[in-house]
Motif scaffolding. Structure first.
Motif, PDB file in Angstrom:
ATOM      1  N   LYS A   1       5.872  82.453   4.152  1.00 22.22           N
ATOM      2  CA  LYS A   1       6.093  83.408   3.049  1.00 22.22           C
ATOM      3  C   LYS A   1       6.601  82.740   1.773  1.00 22.22           C
ATOM      4  O   LYS A   1       7.143  83.392   0.901  1.00 22.22           O
ATOM      5  N   GLN A   2       6.443  81.417   1.663  1.00 22.64           N
ATOM      6  CA  GLN A   2       6.847  80.704   0.463  1.00 22.64           C
ATOM      7  C   GLN A   2       5.620  80.051  -0.173  1.00 22.64           C
ATOM      8  O   GLN A   2       4.614  79.836   0.481  1.00 22.64           O
ATOM      9  N   HIS A   3       5.739  79.745  -1.458  1.00 25.07           N
ATOM     10  CA  HIS A   3       4.632  79.111  -2.184  1.00 25.07           C
ATOM     11  C   HIS A   3       4.631  77.619  -1.883  1.00 25.07           C
ATOM     12  O   HIS A   3       5.659  76.954  -2.017  1.00 25.07           O
TER      13      HIS A   3
ATOM     14  N   GLN B   1       0.515  80.940  -0.785  1.00 21.85           N
ATOM     15  CA  GLN B   1       1.624  81.376   0.053  1.00 21.85           C
ATOM     16  C   GLN B   1       1.162  81.416   1.505  1.00 21.85           C
ATOM     17  O   GLN B   1       0.097  81.970   1.812  1.00 21.85           O
TER      18      GLN B   1
ATOM     19  N   THR C   1       8.093  79.422  -7.288  1.00 17.64           N
ATOM     20  CA  THR C   1       7.226  80.577  -7.513  1.00 17.64           C
ATOM     21  C   THR C   1       6.528  80.424  -8.860  1.00 17.64           C
ATOM     22  O   THR C   1       7.170  80.141  -9.859  1.00 17.64           O
TER      23      THR C   1
END
Length: 86
Positions: free
Chosen positions: A18-20, A33, A80
């Motif tokens: 769930k992170q870039h 993501q 982000t």
């Protein structure tokens, strides 16, 4: 460049869920993501390319691509992406 093992890639992808991220494979570099993960593949929701305010674009983003874990060369956590309000 040495290829990371599939087990190490799985651990990194799980950590960055769930992170870039920016993922480099033998076929190229992908940015997006991490949205899903299994023992063989990581599923990356692609980040749309940035365009200037004066360009008209047709976009099919966001789309999700599967990447094979044993084929990954590097995984990097990125901040982000900035999205202007205009």
């Amino acid at each position: 460049m040495l290829t990371l093992s599939a087990t190490r890639n799985y651990s990194l992808c799980k950590k960055y869920m769930k992170q870039h991220v920016r993922i480099t494979t033998a076929q190229g570099t992908f940015e997006g993501q991490i949205v899903k993960l299994d023992r063989e593949r990581v599923y990356l929701q692609m980040t749309p390319p940035r365009s200037s305010r004066h360009q008209a674009t047709i976009s099919f983003f966001p789309f999700i691509i599967p990447l094979v874990l044993f084929d990954l060369l590097a995984i990097a956590l990125i901040s982000t992406p900035f999205r202007p309000f205009f």
